[in-house]
Design a protein around this motif. Structure first.
Motif, PDB file in Angstrom:
ATOM      1  N   ARG A   6      21.522  13.810  16.322  1.00  0.00           N
ATOM      2  CA  ARG A   6      22.584  14.078  15.118  1.00  0.00           C
ATOM      3  C   ARG A   6      22.310  13.137  14.032  1.00  0.00           C
ATOM      4  O   ARG A   6      22.897  13.439  12.985  1.00  0.00           O
ATOM      5  N   ALA A   7      21.848  11.840  14.324  1.00  0.00           N
ATOM      6  CA  ALA A   7      21.693  10.990  13.458  1.00  0.00           C
ATOM      7  C   ALA A   7      21.199  11.282  11.981  1.00  0.00           C
ATOM      8  O   ALA A   7      21.826  10.825  11.032  1.00  0.00           O
ATOM      9  N   PRO A   8      20.150  11.988  11.801  1.00  0.00           N
ATOM     10  CA  PRO A   8      19.610  12.305  10.543  1.00  0.00           C
ATOM     11  C   PRO A   8      20.649  13.076   9.754  1.00  0.00           C
ATOM     12  O   PRO A   8      20.733  12.898   8.490  1.00  0.00           O
ATOM     13  N   ASP A   9      21.653  13.782  10.357  1.00  0.00           N
ATOM     14  CA  ASP A   9      22.674  14.313   9.714  1.00  0.00           C
ATOM     15  C   ASP A   9      24.057  13.630   9.097  1.00  0.00           C
ATOM     16  O   ASP A   9      24.851  14.117   8.786  1.00  0.00           O
ATOM     17  N   SER A  10      24.187  12.703   9.919  1.00  0.00           N
ATOM     18  CA  SER A  10      25.237  11.777   9.789  1.00  0.00           C
ATOM     19  C   SER A  10      25.098  10.794   8.781  1.00  0.00           C
ATOM     20  O   SER A  10      24.007  10.239   8.386  1.00  0.00           O
ATOM     21  N   SER A  11      26.317  10.149   8.224  1.00  0.00           N
ATOM     22  CA  SER A  11      25.978   9.053   7.245  1.00  0.00           C
ATOM     23  C   SER A  11      26.393   7.661   7.628  1.00  0.00           C
ATOM     24  O   SER A  11      26.597   6.533   6.953  1.00  0.00           O
ATOM     25  N   VAL A  12      26.342   7.690   9.158  1.00  0.00           N
ATOM     26  CA  VAL A  12      26.654   6.448   9.810  1.00  0.00           C
ATOM     27  C   VAL A  12      25.334   5.705   9.331  1.00  0.00           C
ATOM     28  O   VAL A  12      24.193   5.759   9.469  1.00  0.00           O
ATOM     29  N   ASP A  13      25.778   4.317   9.049  1.00  0.00           N
ATOM     30  CA  ASP A  13      24.812   3.124   8.733  1.00  0.00           C
ATOM     31  C   ASP A  13      24.456   2.315  10.001  1.00  0.00           C
ATOM     32  O   ASP A  13      25.104   1.386  10.389  1.00  0.00           O
ATOM     33  N   TRP A  14      23.145   2.758  10.702  1.00  0.00           N
ATOM     34  CA  TRP A  14      23.141   2.264  11.948  1.00  0.00           C
ATOM     35  C   TRP A  14      22.849   0.685  12.105  1.00  0.00           C
ATOM     36  O   TRP A  14      23.186   0.136  13.000  1.00  0.00           O
ATOM     37  N   SER A  15      22.566   0.304  10.909  1.00  0.00           N
ATOM     38  CA  SER A  15      22.160  -1.220  10.607  1.00  0.00           C
ATOM     39  C   SER A  15      23.504  -1.978  10.724  1.00  0.00           C
ATOM     40  O   SER A  15      23.474  -3.254  10.812  1.00  0.00           O
ATOM     41  N   ARG A  16      24.695  -1.161  10.345  1.00  0.00           N
ATOM     42  CA  ARG A  16      25.944  -1.767  10.438  1.00  0.00           C
ATOM     43  C   ARG A  16      26.839  -1.513  11.642  1.00  0.00           C
ATOM     44  O   ARG A  16      28.172  -1.212  11.454  1.00  0.00           O
ATOM     45  N   ILE A  17      26.141  -1.513  12.847  1.00  0.00           N
ATOM     46  CA  ILE A  17      26.697  -1.399  14.041  1.00  0.00           C
ATOM     47  C   ILE A  17      26.317  -2.364  15.113  1.00  0.00           C
ATOM     48  O   ILE A  17      25.218  -2.932  14.942  1.00  0.00           O
ATOM     49  N   VAL A  18      27.023  -3.304  15.721  1.00  0.00           N
ATOM     50  CA  VAL A  18      26.871  -4.136  16.603  1.00  0.00           C
ATOM     51  C   VAL A  18      26.743  -3.614  17.968  1.00  0.00           C
ATOM     52  O   VAL A  18      27.670  -3.030  18.406  1.00  0.00           O
ATOM     53  N   PHE A  19      25.795  -3.584  18.727  1.00  0.00           N
ATOM     54  CA  PHE A  19      25.876  -2.837  19.921  1.00  0.00           C
ATOM     55  C   PHE A  19      25.713  -3.904  21.282  1.00  0.00           C
ATOM     56  O   PHE A  19      25.204  -4.954  21.269  1.00  0.00           O
ATOM     57  N   TRP A  20      26.670  -3.537  22.363  1.00  0.00           N
ATOM     58  CA  TRP A  20      26.928  -4.234  23.570  1.00  0.00           C
ATOM     59  C   TRP A  20      26.660  -3.255  24.587  1.00  0.00           C
ATOM     60  O   TRP A  20      26.634  -1.971  24.576  1.00  0.00           O
ATOM     61  N   TRP A  21      26.687  -3.747  26.024  1.00  0.00           N
ATOM     62  CA  TRP A  21      26.818  -3.197  27.122  1.00  0.00           C
ATOM     63  C   TRP A  21      27.748  -3.360  27.911  1.00  0.00           C
ATOM     64  O   TRP A  21      28.246  -4.669  28.006  1.00  0.00           O
ATOM     65  N   ASP A  71      32.069  10.134  14.048  1.00  0.00           N
ATOM     66  CA  ASP A  71      33.484  10.024  13.029  1.00  0.00           C
ATOM     67  C   ASP A  71      34.153   8.527  13.148  1.00  0.00           C
ATOM     68  O   ASP A  71      34.393   8.103  11.961  1.00  0.00           O
ATOM     69  N   ARG A  72      34.037   8.108  14.184  1.00  0.00           N
ATOM     70  CA  ARG A  72      35.060   6.662  14.502  1.00  0.00           C
ATOM     71  C   ARG A  72      34.044   5.612  13.632  1.00  0.00           C
ATOM     72  O   ARG A  72      34.533   4.682  13.047  1.00  0.00           O
ATOM     73  N   ILE A  73      32.758   5.736  13.904  1.00  0.00           N
ATOM     74  CA  ILE A  73      31.927   4.524  13.445  1.00  0.00           C
ATOM     75  C   ILE A  73      31.904   4.935  11.647  1.00  0.00           C
ATOM     76  O   ILE A  73      32.117   3.749  11.050  1.00  0.00           O
ATOM     77  N   GLU A  74      31.837   5.965  11.290  1.00  0.00           N
ATOM     78  CA  GLU A  74      31.724   6.252   9.711  1.00  0.00           C
ATOM     79  C   GLU A  74      33.142   5.574   9.370  1.00  0.00           C
ATOM     80  O   GLU A  74      33.206   5.029   8.240  1.00  0.00           O
ATOM     81  N   SER A  75      34.421   6.088  10.022  1.00  0.00           N
ATOM     82  CA  SER A  75      35.596   5.586   9.492  1.00  0.00           C
ATOM     83  C   SER A  75      35.665   4.023   9.276  1.00  0.00           C
ATOM     84  O   SER A  75      36.120   3.465   8.410  1.00  0.00           O
ATOM     85  N   ALA A  76      35.074   3.424  10.574  1.00  0.00           N
ATOM     86  CA  ALA A  76      35.254   2.001  10.622  1.00  0.00           C
ATOM     87  C   ALA A  76      34.394   1.249   9.304  1.00  0.00           C
ATOM     88  O   ALA A  76      34.792   0.188   8.565  1.00  0.00           O
ATOM     89  N   GLN A  77      33.233   1.956   9.163  1.00  0.00           N
ATOM     90  CA  GLN A  77      32.378   1.519   8.197  1.00  0.00           C
ATOM     91  C   GLN A  77      32.796   1.444   6.668  1.00  0.00           C
ATOM     92  O   GLN A  77      32.865   0.754   5.992  1.00  0.00           O
ATOM     93  N   ALA A  78      33.683   2.910   6.606  1.00  0.00           N
ATOM     94  CA  ALA A  78      34.035   3.222   5.104  1.00  0.00           C
ATOM     95  C   ALA A  78      35.224   2.166   4.914  1.00  0.00           C
ATOM     96  O   ALA A  78      35.522   1.649   3.781  1.00  0.00           O
ATOM     97  N   ARG A  79      35.983   1.422   6.254  1.00  0.00           N
ATOM     98  CA  ARG A  79      36.982   0.519   5.997  1.00  0.00           C
ATOM     99  C   ARG A  79      36.120  -0.946   5.506  1.00  0.00           C
ATOM    100  O   ARG A  79      36.668  -2.071   5.637  1.00  0.00           O
ATOM    101  N   GLY A  80      35.080  -0.987   5.591  1.00  0.00           N
ATOM    102  CA  GLY A  80      34.289  -2.184   5.428  1.00  0.00           C
ATOM    103  C   GLY A  80      33.986  -2.910   6.563  1.00  0.00           C
ATOM    104  O   GLY A  80      33.420  -3.798   6.544  1.00  0.00           O
ATOM    105  N   GLU A  81      34.292  -2.180   7.700  1.00  0.00           N
ATOM    106  CA  GLU A  81      33.864  -3.040   8.995  1.00  0.00           C
ATOM    107  C   GLU A  81      32.564  -2.924   9.545  1.00  0.00           C
ATOM    108  O   GLU A  81      32.019  -1.935   9.020  1.00  0.00           O
ATOM    109  N   VAL A  82      32.175  -3.698  10.374  1.00  0.00           N
ATOM    110  CA  VAL A  82      30.821  -3.524  11.239  1.00  0.00           C
ATOM    111  C   VAL A  82      31.226  -3.291  12.605  1.00  0.00           C
ATOM    112  O   VAL A  82      31.542  -4.232  13.322  1.00  0.00           O
ATOM    113  N   PRO A  83      31.447  -2.231  12.980  1.00  0.00           N
ATOM    114  CA  PRO A  83      31.919  -1.780  14.205  1.00  0.00           C
ATOM    115  C   PRO A  83      30.917  -2.189  15.507  1.00  0.00           C
ATOM    116  O   PRO A  83      29.857  -2.130  15.578  1.00  0.00           O
TER     117      PRO A  83
END
Ligand SMILES: O=C(O)[C@H](O)[C@@H](O)[C@H](O)[C@H](O)COP(=O)(O)O
Length: 242
Positions: free
Chosen positions: A58-73, A26-38
């Protein structure tokens, strides 16, 4: 200390992992809806692995755009990049290989086959964070150890005192492997949200110490972490000493 931390209790580990997965998506979807790349900070450990698997499921049922997330550790073990000990490898196998990430957006800490020392790895990782402008993670996820460590910030270790640094090397970690790289408290403080995730009775005492009114960061490093929002996602066993 930790007055602003919010505690969310769950019946068991499965419910816990399911709720964290929903909240994160949800949090990623909201950020992406604001035009952010979280920017999202992943962690290592057993509950993180369960979470990664659940996110992939859950990924196939979510509207998250995985290519618009930056991953760190939040931390990494300083071993070869193909070692099964690597937090990054675990996350790739459980999650990142199953969703359409942009490989250019996945920033693992360099391994011991790529740079000579954990210090060099920490410096290279910090430089990448600076150049990517990754000051503000949308969410940094953290586990907690029975000794109160989080990321690779262990009780009594010099890394707890690091100042003016994003990531530092850790040696003699009591949890193997001994050489590691960790984000500093200062870097964690800049995150919009820090989510601790803990399951099981073995974590109960550490969780209680982290959230107690009294205590020190040197004894319980998790006390030293504060994002703009700090949430403790717990199952009943992990919450049992609160
Ligand atoms: O590299 C690591 O091992 C970690 O990032 C570490 O901080 C971990 O998150 C905790 O130790 C909890 O791990 P468990 O969930 O396996 O207890």
């Amino acid at each position: 200390m930790n007055a602003a931390a919010e505690v969310r209790r769950h019946d068991d580990a499965d419910v816990l992992v399911g709720d964290v997965a929903s909240a994160l998506l949800d949090r990623i979807e909201s950020a992406q809806a604001r035009g952010e790349v979280p920017h999202i900070g992943l962690t290592g450990g057993s509950i993180a692995e369960d979470l990664h698997r659940e996110l992939a499921r859950r990924a196939p049922d979510s509207s998250v755009d995985w290519s618009r997330i930056v991953f760190w550790w939040g931390d990494e073990r300083f071993v070869a990049s193909d070692s099964p000990d690597r937090n990054a490898l675990q996350a790739r196998e459980a999650l990142l290989d199953h969703v359409a990430v942009d490989p250019a957006h996945v920033h693992a800490v360099p391994g011991s086959d790529e740079v000579a020392t954990a210090e060099e790895a920490a410096e290279a990782y910090s430089a990448t964070m600076r150049s990517e402008g990754a000051g503000f993670f949308e969410v940094l996820m953290l586990g907690i150890g029975p000794d109160g460590h989080c990321a690779s910030l262990f009780p009594g270790h010099p890394a707890l005192e690091a100042r003016d640094a994003i990531a530092v090397a850790v040696h003699d970690s009591p949890k193997p492997p001994p050489d590691r790289v960790t984000l500093t408290f200062e870097a964690m403080e800049r995150c919009r949200a820090v989510w601790f995730i803990a399951s099981g009775a073995g974590k109960a005492e550490a969780v209680a110490r982290a959230l107690a009114d009294e205590g020190t960061v040197a004894e319980t490093p998790a006390r030293g972490v504060r994002g703009d929002e700090t949430v403790w996602w717990l199952d009943e066993d992990a919450a049992s000493a609160l």
